[in-house]
Design a protein around this motif. Sequence first.
Motif, PDB file in Angstrom:
ATOM      1  N   LEU A   1       0.826  -1.207   0.000  1.00 28.77           N
ATOM      2  CA  LEU A   1       0.000   0.000   0.000  1.00 28.77           C
ATOM      3  C   LEU A   1       0.865   1.263   0.000  1.00 28.77           C
ATOM      4  O   LEU A   1       0.600   2.205  -0.756  1.00 28.77           O
ATOM      5  N   CYS A   2       1.906   1.292   0.846  1.00 26.35           N
ATOM      6  CA  CYS A   2       2.742   2.496   0.939  1.00 26.35           C
ATOM      7  C   CYS A   2       3.546   2.726  -0.345  1.00 26.35           C
ATOM      8  O   CYS A   2       3.767   3.873  -0.747  1.00 26.35           O
ATOM      9  N   ASN A   3       3.977   1.646  -0.992  1.00 25.07           N
ATOM     10  CA  ASN A   3       4.657   1.801  -2.284  1.00 25.07           C
ATOM     11  C   ASN A   3       3.690   2.336  -3.345  1.00 25.07           C
ATOM     12  O   ASN A   3       4.057   3.159  -4.186  1.00 25.07           O
ATOM     13  N   HIS A   4       2.456   1.843  -3.308  1.00 24.87           N
ATOM     14  CA  HIS A   4       1.425   2.327  -4.227  1.00 24.87           C
ATOM     15  C   HIS A   4       1.179   3.825  -3.989  1.00 24.87           C
ATOM     16  O   HIS A   4       1.065   4.608  -4.936  1.00 24.87           O
ATOM     17  N   PHE A   5       1.104   4.211  -2.710  1.00 25.61           N
ATOM     18  CA  PHE A   5       0.876   5.609  -2.347  1.00 25.61           C
ATOM     19  C   PHE A   5       2.020   6.494  -2.844  1.00 25.61           C
ATOM     20  O   PHE A   5       1.792   7.629  -3.282  1.00 25.61           O
ATOM     21  N   LYS A   6       3.253   5.965  -2.795  1.00 24.80           N
ATOM     22  CA  LYS A   6       4.402   6.762  -3.241  1.00 24.80           C
ATOM     23  C   LYS A   6       4.324   7.049  -4.734  1.00 24.80           C
ATOM     24  O   LYS A   6       4.627   8.160  -5.186  1.00 24.80           O
ATOM     25  N   ILE A   7       3.920   6.046  -5.527  1.00 21.15           N
ATOM     26  CA  ILE A   7       3.757   6.281  -6.965  1.00 21.15           C
ATOM     27  C   ILE A   7       2.576   7.221  -7.219  1.00 21.15           C
ATOM     28  O   ILE A   7       2.625   8.080  -8.095  1.00 21.15           O
ATOM     29  N   LEU A   8       1.540   7.085  -6.420  1.00 20.16           N
ATOM     30  CA  LEU A   8       0.316   7.867  -6.596  1.00 20.16           C
ATOM     31  C   LEU A   8       0.518   9.346  -6.269  1.00 20.16           C
ATOM     32  O   LEU A   8       0.016  10.224  -6.983  1.00 20.16           O
ATOM     33  N   THR A   9       1.271   9.641  -5.202  1.00 22.81           N
ATOM     34  CA  THR A   9       1.394  11.023  -4.725  1.00 22.81           C
ATOM     35  C   THR A   9       2.812  11.573  -4.793  1.00 22.81           C
ATOM     36  O   THR A   9       3.014  12.780  -4.618  1.00 22.81           O
ATOM     37  N   GLY A  10       3.801  10.686  -4.993  1.00 23.43           N
ATOM     38  CA  GLY A  10       5.190  11.127  -4.980  1.00 23.43           C
ATOM     39  C   GLY A  10       5.764  11.276  -3.593  1.00 23.43           C
ATOM     40  O   GLY A  10       6.834  11.863  -3.413  1.00 23.43           O
ATOM     41  N   ILE A  11       5.083  10.740  -2.565  1.00 21.33           N
ATOM     42  CA  ILE A  11       5.506  10.916  -1.170  1.00 21.33           C
ATOM     43  C   ILE A  11       5.745   9.565  -0.516  1.00 21.33           C
ATOM     44  O   ILE A  11       4.905   8.663  -0.618  1.00 21.33           O
ATOM     45  N   ASP A  12       6.890   9.416   0.164  1.00 19.01           N
ATOM     46  CA  ASP A  12       7.155   8.246   0.997  1.00 19.01           C
ATOM     47  C   ASP A  12       6.439   8.486   2.318  1.00 19.01           C
ATOM     48  O   ASP A  12       6.958   9.167   3.212  1.00 19.01           O
ATOM     49  N   ILE A  13       5.240   7.947   2.456  1.00 25.15           N
ATOM     50  CA  ILE A  13       4.376   8.318   3.574  1.00 25.15           C
ATOM     51  C   ILE A  13       4.920   7.856   4.912  1.00 25.15           C
ATOM     52  O   ILE A  13       4.803   8.560   5.920  1.00 25.15           O
ATOM     53  N   SER A  14       5.567   6.696   4.974  1.00 19.33           N
ATOM     54  CA  SER A  14       6.090   6.200   6.246  1.00 19.33           C
ATOM     55  C   SER A  14       7.180   7.117   6.778  1.00 19.33           C
ATOM     56  O   SER A  14       7.186   7.480   7.967  1.00 19.33           O
ATOM     57  N   ASP A  15       8.106   7.511   5.919  1.00 17.31           N
ATOM     58  CA  ASP A  15       9.198   8.389   6.353  1.00 17.31           C
ATOM     59  C   ASP A  15       8.684   9.769   6.731  1.00 17.31           C
ATOM     60  O   ASP A  15       9.039  10.316   7.776  1.00 17.31           O
ATOM     61  N   ARG A  16       7.842  10.345   5.869  1.00 18.36           N
ATOM     62  CA  ARG A  16       7.378  11.714   6.123  1.00 18.36           C
ATOM     63  C   ARG A  16       6.506  11.794   7.361  1.00 18.36           C
ATOM     64  O   ARG A  16       6.668  12.698   8.194  1.00 18.36           O
TER      65      ARG A  16
END
Length: 553
Positions: free
Chosen positions: A335-350
């Motif tokens: 899910l988080c990898n999908h989110f990174k492609i979707l928004t350009g943001i590494d959500i876990s790190d940020r």
Amino acid sequence: MEVECIDEIQRVLPELDHERLLAITEHLSSVVGVTKKEDLAFLEKADFQEYLTPIQCRKLLQAFKQRELKDKVDTEVSSVPSGNVIPTSSLDIQRENGQSCFTPLQTQSYNPGSTLLKTQNSWISQFQIPWEKMPASLSQTMLRGQRASPADRRAMVRTVVSTMQQHCSNPNRAACTEIAKTIVAKYPLTFADMNEEGEQIGIGYYSLINQLKTRVEHVNRNNTSDRIRRPRTTQSSNADATIKTSRCKLDSYGCVNWQPRCLPDGETADSLEERRKQMAATFQSVGPRAADSPDIDFSMDLTYIYQRHMINTCPPPSVCEIEEQWPFLFTKRGLCNHFKILTGIDISDRLGEALQTKGKKIVHFFRSHSHNKDTQHILQDLDRNTTMQRSCHGIAAMLLLMKCFGEKEESIFILVDTTSTKASIERERALPPSPRLLMLGTTYLEATKWMVSIEGKVAYILDEDLGFADALSVLMASFYAFNVEYQEPACATLEFIQRFFLRINPEDGSKCTARTGVSRKTGQLVKRKSATMNPRVLSFLRQLTEFEWKNME
């Protein structure tokens, strides 16, 4: 392009010497890939931080984004379209005679609401901001490109409103909007809504609109004739009952790659389908732990366009249907990898970093202010166990925010027993359709295990070694990955997480479009006001900024 780039940078940072300017523009052109002036709006701090100080980086980023906003408004004013048509970039997979092919879906029309503010006040076009009447301290601040102090900002608002009333005794919100836009366009670094990283929040002048309009209403509080308003017209109650049969702008809210247009090089619809089947078979035989495999990572990235096609289908598929086809999308990593492609943001790190730093600032803010008993209880619970403080400042920050916004914990978090399982929770509880973070523990602050539910089912079970930041990452990512709106009872807290922690700041409204909600004061069902940005979020951000200003050394 190089000359334009030099002019733009020199306009914002006149102190730079010519050699430094040439070095920066050469780097942006040859390394970063800037080819035209419009590309400057997409730059990030890391693109030129080796050449500039942090403050200079922030000034440039803000100026580039402000220029983009101005160009966009100028374009809209010149075109004034009667309706918007957006070609959807999603792809329809059709199978004929056993073969697959990608064809563009039919173009869909939608009317997201005009971004142009129409006003019949002829005086606005001739209105001049009385800069000469501003306090000397504010004038110096504007010249230096620094943030205005809260006192200077309030003085500016009083002066501007007083001048506005020489033309119109009761300027409406549209007039306040035009004036606020003009002020921020001239001195964005001094007056624009920005976060700690120097990034614009929303349209950049929403808080100034509210301050101007509030001041107008304050000075007219005893002037009954000027406060008369025409009755509002209401739409038919059946308007909300229509079934969604087309995609709207909200679905791609905050996304940079909502639906890619082109297949990966060397791939066809059949090859992507084969990869999907292989991943499904791997999940069946190995289970969710296979998500850590580099092969699964590669295949998930390669089939991203295929995943988005299914998710973006209209009417939308259920989460259970998506999970059946894409089981690895229901792991934290997937899910988080999908989110990174979707928004350009590494959500876990940020989000993890933000909860550590900004979360502590929020807790410190509430410690320093006299608030209600509920917030005091949270702070007392936080202080009661010193060994627990390091791990639960983020949870405490979220709970404090919800109390501040008048939202109930269960609108985002659901507390369950530490021994609960997926089966027992689904059997014993009626889980809501919108996403919830299930917290396994005796209290919210003492929770150590996490699950996330969507559409009444437990969709994610996080590993025991993961913390609250990981769990909150999965919750927030699910709203974006599956095109889910924020639930109205928690819309302020969710938008705050989005804008302040994740720094996702679209200019076009909110991810909550509910037209009704429960009043925080009366508990009655009321009509929600439509706004570019949640006013409670903006108000708290302003209070937090003023608090930090007063506590600066």
